[in-house]
Scaffold this motif. Sequence first.
Motif: not given
Lengths: 638, 78
Positions: B18-37
Motif C-alpha cells: 500500500n505505497i505508491p510505486e514512485e516512492l519505492i526505491t533501491e532503499d525501500t526495505a522492511s525495516d523502513n516501510t510501515e506496511g511491510w510486516d
Amino acid sequence: MRDSQATYEFATKEEQLRRAFAVHVQANNREHTIQYARLLLDNFPSAKTYRYIGKVISTGEVLRLSLRPFRVALLSSFSIEFMQDALFSMGVANGFVIEFYLTGFDTFRQEIFDPNSGLYRQALDLAILAVEGEDWLPEIYCRYSPASPKLGNIKDKFKGDLTSLMTSFRGKSSLPILVHNFAQPSHYVLGIADSSNQQGQECLARQMNELLQEVCKQFSNCYVLNYDNLVSYAGQEQWYDRRMHHYAKFPLSQHAVGVLARAYMKYSRALLGLSKKCLVLDLDNTLWGGVIGEDGLEGIQLGSNYPGSAFVEFQQCILGLHSKGVILAIASKNNPQDVEEVFASHASMVLRRADFSAFEVHWNAKEESLRRIANKLNIGLDHIVFVDDNPAECEHIRLVLPMVTVIQLPTNPEQYSKALLKDGWFDTLSISEEDIRRSALYEQRAQAEALRETSNDLKGFYLDLDMTIHFSPVNAKNLSRASQLTQKTNQFNATTRRYSESDVIGRVKDPAWFLSAVSVTDRFGDNGIVGLMMAYKNEGEFYIDTFLLSCRVIGRTVETAMLAYLSREAATLGVNFIRGEIIPTPKNTPVRDLYERHGFTREIGGENDISIWRLECENAKIEFPLWIKHFDDKTNEQ
Amino acid sequence: MENNLAQSIKSVMSDILNIPEELITEDTASDNTEGWDSANHIQLVVALEQEFSISFDVKEFEALLSYADIYDMVQSKI
C-alpha cells in the motif's frame, strides 16, 4: 497522463474487465458490479485479482450499501485469515460484503467453550470450523504408529470431543455452522501395506469422517463441508504448501484458497435462500454439436463417439440437476419444427421434451425469451442460470439482464459439465421430497397457465382447477418444508421473515403460537405444501407473523381460503382481532394488497413502508372461496 | 528509463504494501516501510511467485528484506 484512447486499444482483457468493474462500482450498478467481479475471478483467479476487487469496493461507499452484509466467524487450527482477500472478493461476486470475525489460530476450542467469547457477543451469519486432520488427530496424521496405545480409544475420544464442542456451541448459539471434514493423510507410515490394515491411517481417517458426519447430523443448522473431496479433486500436491505451513502456519496453496473460498460461497448462498431455480439452455452447440437447421437430424453431433459423446454426457448432467428439482427451459433461435424433430426422433437424446417447463424456440431476441420464461414460471430473473455457447448472446444478456447468471460454455464440450456444476448455483442445504417433485409441479403449473388463457372467465378457471386445500399443524414431517418455505419464498410473502428449522420448532412448542402448513391439490396433481401461516395469540388478538404462498399457486384465491381458515380459528379461540403486517421488499409486490383485499383496515404505514392492518372478526367475516374444498387436518373437519 | 522487471516488481510491492510505486526505491526495505510486516511479507512472497511464475524456498524468501534483494532474487530466477 497517457492517452486514454490509445491505452484502451492496447488494454489486455484483464485490464478491460478491471476497468469495467471499477466503472460499475463508481456508478453504483449493483448487478453489473457482481457480474464483473465474477468475470474477473473466473478468468484471472489470483491473489492480485482478490486484492483488486477489495480495493475498488472499498472506494464505493454507496455501492456497498446495496450489497448484503454477511458476517462470518472463521474458527480454525491454522492462520485462516490469509483467506480474507479471496473470500471477500468472491463475496462481492455473489452480492455480499463479507465482514470477518477472526480469532487467533488454534483458539477454536476456547472460542466455542467460553460463554463470554466474541463468537457469542455479536450478530453473525455463519461460523466456519476449519481444522486440519494433523491438528485435531495428530495420532493418526503425524505421530502415527500402528502399535500406539492411543489408537485404541481414538474413535470414542474424537466423538466425545466433537460432541462436547458442538453441544457447547448449540447451547449458546443457533448460528449456522459449517464444519470441515478431514483430508486423507498425504503419506502413510505403513506405505503400501496401509490400505490393507484395519488400523491403517487411511482407514482411521475415513472412520473419523464418518464419526464427524454422524455427530454433526445430530445438531440443527450444522453442515459438513466435504474438505476431503475438495483436496482429492485438486490433489494433495496442488492443495498444500508445506513451506507456508511451517513458516506461517498457513498450509494452503493459492489454488486451494480459491477453491475453498468458492465452496464457502455455495453454503452462503444456500443459507440466504439465493439458490437458482431454473436452468435455461441454448440448443445448437449446447445440447448437441452442430446446427440443426443446417446439419439436419443426421448431421448433428450426439451419440457414442466424440464429440457426440461429450454432448450426451452434458445432457446426463442436466438431467441430474432436473431430477433434484431444477426447472429446465429452452431459449434457442431455431425453427420450432426442426427442434421438435430432434426431441421426437433422435435416438441419442437424453433429455425429453417433457423435461422442459418452458420452450422458447423462435428467432426473437433471447432477452425476450428469458423474460417470457420468468413470467410463465412465475420466478424472478435472478433465479435463472442461462447457458449458451455463443459469446455474443452471453454478452447481450449480461448487458440487458444483469440479474441473470450467465454461463458461457467453454470451447470443448467435454468441459461443459464442469462449467455448469463448479459454482453449485442450484445447491441447497438439503434436498427435500418437495424439491424432487417440484420440477414436475412447475410443468403442471405451466399447463394450468395455458388453461387459464383459454378459460372464459376467472371463476370458470378456478372451478376447472378443482382445488382441494389441507391445513395441517406443523410437525416433524413437514418441519423441513415449513422452514424451507420461509427461506425461499420471496414474492407472496407478507413479512419475508426467514426461519431455520430450530426457529420453527421453538414456535411449534410455544402454546401462544399457531402454525399451519397449507397444501394444495388440483386437477393437474398434488402441489404439496405451498403455504405457511404463523401467528401468535396476544391478549385478544391474533398477530400474523408470517403469511406466505409459493409462487406456483399465486392467483388462485388460495390466500383467501387461508385467511378464512385463520379467522375461523380466531373465532374458535375467542379472539376478537386479527392483525397483519406487510413489510415491503423489492420482490413482494404480489402480496402488498393482501390485507386490503380482505377487508382489513390500515392502522399504520403507507404504500412503501411497513404497514399494520387490522380486522375485527365479528364485523368482517372472511368466507372460503366456493371453488375450493378445504380440510382441517388438525380436526379432520371439512 | 526503468526496465520492465523493475516496473513489475514495484507494481506488486505497491499493491501489497500500500505505497505508491514512485516512492519505492533501491532503499525501500522492511525495516523502513510501515506496511511491510510479517503477514504482508507472506502475501508479498506469494504475489511475486504468482506474478513471475517462480518459487522461493523459505531461506530465500526470508532473505528478501528490501527492494534490491527482491530485484536480484527475481532476476536470478526468471
